[in-house]
Design a protein around this motif. Structure first.
Motif, short mmCIF file in Angstrom:
data_model
loop_
_atom_site.label_atom_id
_atom_site.label_comp_id
_atom_site.label_asym_id
_atom_site.label_seq_id
_atom_site.Cartn_x
_atom_site.Cartn_y
_atom_site.Cartn_z
N UNK A 9 0.82 -1.20 0.00
CA UNK A 9 0.00 0.00 0.00
C UNK A 9 0.86 1.25 0.00
N UNK A 10 0.21 2.39 -0.15
CA UNK A 10 0.93 3.65 -0.14
C UNK A 10 0.12 4.76 -0.75
N UNK A 11 0.80 5.87 -1.01
CA UNK A 11 0.18 7.03 -1.62
C UNK A 11 0.50 7.04 -3.12
N UNK A 12 -0.53 7.21 -3.92
CA UNK A 12 -0.35 7.22 -5.37
C UNK A 12 -1.26 8.27 -5.97
N UNK A 13 -0.84 8.85 -7.08
CA UNK A 13 -1.66 9.86 -7.75
C UNK A 13 -2.78 9.20 -8.55
N UNK A 14 -3.87 9.91 -8.77
CA UNK A 14 -4.93 9.37 -9.62
C UNK A 14 -4.38 8.95 -10.97
N UNK A 15 -4.84 7.79 -11.44
CA UNK A 15 -4.34 7.23 -12.68
C UNK A 15 -3.15 6.32 -12.51
N UNK A 16 -2.58 6.30 -11.32
CA UNK A 16 -1.42 5.48 -11.06
C UNK A 16 -1.76 4.04 -10.75
N UNK A 17 -0.73 3.27 -10.41
CA UNK A 17 -0.88 1.83 -10.15
C UNK A 17 -0.19 1.45 -8.85
N UNK A 18 -0.71 0.41 -8.25
CA UNK A 18 -0.08 -0.22 -7.09
C UNK A 18 -0.31 -1.72 -7.19
N UNK A 19 0.61 -2.47 -6.60
CA UNK A 19 0.44 -3.91 -6.52
C UNK A 19 0.50 -4.32 -5.06
N UNK A 20 -0.61 -4.83 -4.56
CA UNK A 20 -0.66 -5.33 -3.20
C UNK A 20 -0.30 -6.81 -3.17
N UNK A 21 0.30 -7.23 -2.08
CA UNK A 21 0.57 -8.64 -1.89
C UNK A 21 0.07 -9.08 -0.51
N UNK A 22 -0.20 -10.35 -0.39
CA UNK A 22 -0.66 -10.93 0.87
C UNK A 22 -0.02 -12.29 1.00
N UNK A 68 -14.43 -2.05 -9.59
CA UNK A 68 -13.02 -2.22 -9.94
C UNK A 68 -12.81 -3.05 -11.20
N UNK A 69 -13.89 -3.57 -11.75
CA UNK A 69 -13.77 -4.45 -12.91
C UNK A 69 -13.07 -3.72 -14.06
N UNK A 70 -12.10 -4.39 -14.66
CA UNK A 70 -11.35 -3.80 -15.76
C UNK A 70 -10.14 -2.99 -15.32
N UNK A 71 -10.05 -2.71 -14.02
CA UNK A 71 -8.91 -1.94 -13.50
C UNK A 71 -8.04 -2.76 -12.56
N UNK A 72 -8.65 -3.64 -11.80
CA UNK A 72 -7.93 -4.46 -10.82
C UNK A 72 -7.83 -5.90 -11.31
N UNK A 73 -6.73 -6.57 -10.94
CA UNK A 73 -6.55 -7.97 -11.28
C UNK A 73 -6.04 -8.71 -10.05
N UNK A 74 -6.74 -9.77 -9.68
CA UNK A 74 -6.30 -10.62 -8.58
C UNK A 74 -5.58 -11.83 -9.16
N UNK A 75 -4.52 -12.24 -8.48
CA UNK A 75 -3.78 -13.43 -8.91
C UNK A 75 -3.18 -14.09 -7.68
N UNK A 76 -2.73 -15.31 -7.85
CA UNK A 76 -2.11 -16.02 -6.73
C UNK A 76 -0.94 -16.84 -7.23
N UNK A 77 0.04 -17.00 -6.34
CA UNK A 77 1.20 -17.84 -6.59
C UNK A 77 1.15 -18.94 -5.55
N UNK A 84 -2.08 -11.62 -4.88
CA UNK A 84 -1.75 -10.27 -5.29
C UNK A 84 -3.02 -9.54 -5.75
N UNK A 85 -2.94 -8.22 -5.70
CA UNK A 85 -3.97 -7.38 -6.29
C UNK A 85 -3.26 -6.27 -7.07
N UNK A 86 -3.31 -6.40 -8.38
CA UNK A 86 -2.74 -5.36 -9.24
C UNK A 86 -3.84 -4.32 -9.46
N UNK A 87 -3.55 -3.09 -9.11
CA UNK A 87 -4.53 -2.01 -9.20
C UNK A 87 -4.02 -0.95 -10.17
N UNK A 88 -4.74 -0.77 -11.26
CA UNK A 88 -4.37 0.21 -12.28
C UNK A 88 -5.45 1.28 -12.37
N UNK A 89 -5.11 2.38 -13.00
CA UNK A 89 -6.06 3.49 -13.20
C UNK A 89 -6.75 3.86 -11.90
#
Length: 122
Positions: A9-22, A68-77, A84-89
């Motif tokens: 997590x963190x601070x990001x500008x609008x339109x930016x991306x973050x990738x969360x992990x768990x 969040x549909x079309x902007x976020x992607x969940x995945x697992x390893x 993971x949660x990839x968050x775009x736009x």
């Protein structure tokens, strides 16, 4: 006791991306990460908790909230025991505490992490 530790997590500008992990650990005897359905949730101050995304045990089925549909992607390893949660736009309305959870069935409450804060602001 299953332990879930979120990060990214963190601070990001609008339109930016973050990738969360768990990262998950501490599975009960006889259980593995692959037995658990993983989810990402979020809660903003003064708002109800929202289920953001769900991924099946094998990773082949993903579900998303309409918001969040079309902007976020969940995945697992399943080797690293991590979801993971990839968050775009990203938008300001995505600002919230994000939590991951692990459960043996779709409707079970399961185990929860402590959360990671995402703030979208210019």
């Amino acid at each position: 006791q299953v332990q879930l530790v979120e990060a990214g997590g963190g601070l990001v500008q609008p339109g930016g991306s973050l990738r969360l992990s768990c990262a998950a650990s501490g599975f009960p005897f006889g259980f593995r990460f692959t037995h658990f359905i993983m989810k990402w949730h979020r809660q903003a101050p003064g708002k109800e908790r929202e289920l953001v995304a769900t991924i099946s045990t094998s990773g082949t089925i993903e579900k998303y909230a309409d918001s969040v549909k079309g902007r976020f992607t969940i995945s697992r390893d399943n080797v690293k025991n991590t979801v993971y949660l990839q968050m775009n736009s990203l938008k300001p309305e995505d600002t919230a505490m994000y939590y991951c959870s692990a459960a043996l069935s779709e409707k079970a409450y399961g185990y929860w992490g402590q959360g990671t804060q995402v703030t979208v602001s210019s």
